[in-house]
Structure formats: C-alpha cells, structure tokens
Write a protein that holds these residues in place. Structure first.
Motif, PDB file in Angstrom:
ATOM      1  N   ARG A  36      -6.758  18.382  25.078  1.00 55.99           N
ATOM      2  CA  ARG A  36      -7.801  17.806  24.357  1.00 55.99           C
ATOM      3  C   ARG A  36      -7.775  18.570  22.894  1.00 55.99           C
ATOM      4  O   ARG A  36      -7.565  19.731  22.786  1.00 55.99           O
ATOM      5  CB  ARG A  36      -9.086  18.177  25.030  1.00 55.99           C
TER       6      ARG A  36
ATOM      7  N   ALA B  34      -9.966  15.244  32.519  1.00 60.05           N
ATOM      8  CA  ALA B  34      -9.548  15.903  31.657  1.00 60.05           C
ATOM      9  C   ALA B  34     -10.045  17.560  31.517  1.00 60.05           C
ATOM     10  O   ALA B  34      -9.626  18.272  30.528  1.00 60.05           O
ATOM     11  CB  ALA B  34      -9.649  15.479  30.251  1.00 60.05           C
TER      12      ALA B  34
ATOM     13  N   TRP C  28      -7.311  20.130  31.441  1.00 61.32           N
ATOM     14  CA  TRP C  28      -6.273  20.111  30.151  1.00 61.32           C
ATOM     15  C   TRP C  28      -6.400  21.217  29.273  1.00 61.32           C
ATOM     16  O   TRP C  28      -7.694  21.601  29.014  1.00 61.32           O
ATOM     17  CB  TRP C  28      -6.381  18.982  29.423  1.00 61.32           C
TER      18      TRP C  28
END
Length: 377
Positions: free
Chosen positions: A300, A199, A202
C-alpha cells in the motif's frame, strides 16, 4: 503557449478557481485574459467558475479580502465571458452524519458535472485548498482519460486541460493551517486500499510531503497509518530558500527521527518549482517499492501532501499515474489527509506576495499524434 493553443479553432473555455482570500489567483487570470484579448481566438463560450468555501474559519480581515478577491476575479473575466459560483464545503458542520471523504466526493462531483461541453478546461489552484484542487484535478483526469494505457491517451479527444498556479512558496509557508479535524479525509478515488481487508496484511509505505507548520496535521494522519509502515519523507530541494529543507528537518526532527527512527536514506528530494520533477521522483520511488515488495504479496502506497502547491500537484499526478499502472491485486494508492478547519495569515503577507505563474498542460492538442510527428521530423 496560450496564444498557440487558442489559435485557429473555436474555443469553449471553462476557468475554475477559488473564491478565497489568496489574491494570487488574480495574477493568473489577468495573464490569461490578456492573452485571449491579444490573440483574439473565436470564443464560442467562456465561463469563470468561482468555487466558494464557507466552512473554514478565517478572520474578519481575511473574510473581507475574500469578498474583494471574488469581485476582482469577476471583473477581470467580464470582457471574455460570464461568471458562475459553486459551493464546495468538504467539511460542513451541518453534515455530521456524512464522513469528510464522502462530502469531498460530493463537492467535487458538482464541479465535474459541469465540464462536459468545454474544449478547454483551466484549473487555477492558486486560491484553492489542497483537498479541493487534488480532488478536482484527479477527477477531471479520470473523466477525460478513462484509459491512460491506450496509445495517445493524453490527446484526450482534443480536450485541453491545464492546471495553473501563481506560486509563492514563502507565502504558502506562512499560511497557517490550524485546528485539524479528527477524521481522516481521503481524496476521492484514492481510498479503497486503506479499507480493503484483502490488503490489510500488505506492507505500507508512507510518503509525507513536508511543509512548514503542518506538524499537527502530520501527527493526526500518522494515527491512521499502519505502525509498521516505512516512512519516506519528501523535502523541497532545490528551493528559493536554500535552507528550507534543513529547516523542515529540524521542525520534524522529533517526529521523524526520534519517535519513528526514520532512516536518513529514505528521504526524497523534489524541486520546489518543478512539479513534473516532483512527479517523476515520487512515481519512480513508488514503482521501486511496488517491485521490491511484490514478493510479499503486495503493498500500500500512501501519500500525504503537506507542502506548497507545485510539489503537491506533482504528487497528485504521480498518484494518478501510479494508480493507473497498479494491479489492484498487488498494489494500491491512497492519499490520506487531515483537513484543517481554520486558516490564518496576515493581509500584509498576502498583498506582498511575489508569485511566479506556472502552467501545466496535461492533456489535449499538444499531445496530438500528428503534432508530435511534425515535431519529431
């Protein structure tokens, strides 16, 4: 509500509260004990769990107030049950080899290990630090609601879980949180997304929930937020002090608008005294960002609670539900926070507080399908 909730059934009650200097905890406990004595339910077992904190630096005056408060809470509860104590030191100086998030997780787990035998769990956050009550509240919810998506999940097997608070936002604004730690503290269960390599690319959206005199904590957390993150400040409005939101904007003006160039349209407003309204506002904002940023692979969502207690509770509930809704392959939720090591305020302000008692019934008999059918009919 308590009269109806405790009536016509055996009750095993666990009441969790902080053994701190904040005398507001006595207001809530006194009201609950008065209700129990009036309605006279069948109490099979009642336990007051006093959570103690020794790692924070406070003045001798506040330390004596802490002792006074602990004795008073035990005396109030004595007519209906027994009293036990549990240490909760999420930032113990002697544990330098263990990070603050791991310490917080271990401290919260000691509380969670004691809830199994009870039908009614009451978490009083009036005299608890933010990281403590957020970790305990979300931990209890995860334990009694393992699958929030299933039908009638909030019935939780009949376990009644309440969060109660004697709220006085003016007093909260005058309790100074000083000397923030250098390390980031993440609420247990809301940390993986910040450490996930998958992630790392992101986009991030940061929701700092603003409170008075928390600029130093804001800056420390900001150091850990990705530089490209979208910042969406959350302000208390409506508020008992009609100018509170304006004053907070002035206090954080340099950080938000000069250094970060935050668009005014990003500001969210949450009712100071309505935690479920704050929950809805924040949850809906997170859902919108999840849907709009999904085309980039994921996002996130980061929430930092720096405000008074009721708004913070609403934010905790929003993060809990958003995490349950989120697909870990496209969205993640974290609650980054920097814990202060020192609290200060005057004894006069603490004693002069005029709190309003609020109770949030999160799970249990109120969500019984048969009860809901009767109400609807």
């Amino acid at each position: 509500m308590w009269d109806d909730l405790f009536a016509n059934r055996p009750v095993r009650l666990l009441y969790i509260t902080g053994r701190g200097f904040d005398l507001r905890a006595q207001s809530v406990l006194r009201e609950l004990v008065r209700s129990v004595e009036y309605s006279q339910p069948k109490i099979d077992k009642a336990t007051l769990l006093l959570v103690e904190f020794s790692a924070y630096h406070i003045s001798e005056e506040l330390r004596s107030l802490t002792e006074e408060n602990g004795k008073a809470l035990a005396e109030i509860f004595k007519p209906i049950g027994s009293v036990v104590s549990e240490s909760f030191n999420a930032n113990s100086a002697g544990e330098s080899d263990i990070g603050p998030t791991s310490l917080l997780r271990m401290a919260a787990q000691k509380i969670l290990n004691q809830i199994d035998e009870y039908t009614d769990i009451v978490l009083d956050v009036s005299s608890l630090p933010r990281v403590a009550y957020l970790a305990i509240m979300t931990g209890i919810l995860k334990k009694i609601l393992p699958d929030l998506q299933r039908s009638n999940a909030l019935y939780a097997g009949g376990v009644n879980f309440q969060v109660v608070v004697a709220e006085d936002a003016l007093l909260d604004a005058n309790i100074r949180s000083e000397d923030p730690r250098s390390d980031l503290t993440l609420i247990p269960g809301f940390s993986e997304i910040l450490h996930s390599e998958a992630a790392s690319e992101w986009p991030s959206v940061w929701f700092p929930i603003l409170g008075e005199r928390r600029a130093s904590q804001f800056e420390k957390v900001w150091d850990y937020i990705p530089p490209s993150a979208e910042i969406c400040p959350v302000l208390p409005h409506p508020s008992r002090d009609h100018r509170r939101a304006d004053q907070l904007l002035v206090e954080y003006r340099e950080l938000l608008f000069e250094r970060a160039d935050t668009p005014r349209s990003n500001i969210l407003y949450a009712h100071e005294a309505q935690p479920f309204e704050a929950y809805r506002q924040l949850l809906n904002a997170m859902i919108r960002y999840k849907e709009s940023l999904g085309v980039l692979g994921g996002c996130r969502l980061l929430v930092t609670p720096l405000a008074s207690k009721l708004i913070t509770l609403g934010a905790g509930l929003a993060c809990f539900e958003m995490q349950a809704k989120a697909d870990q392959n496209s969205c993640g939720v974290a609650m980054p926070y920097v814990e202060p090591t020192r609290y200060s305020t005057s004894m006069e302000r603490v004693r002069a507080a005029k709190p309003l008692v609020s109770a949030l019934l999160l799970t249990g008999h109120a969500y019984d399908p048969s009860t809901l059918e009767k109400i609807q009919s």
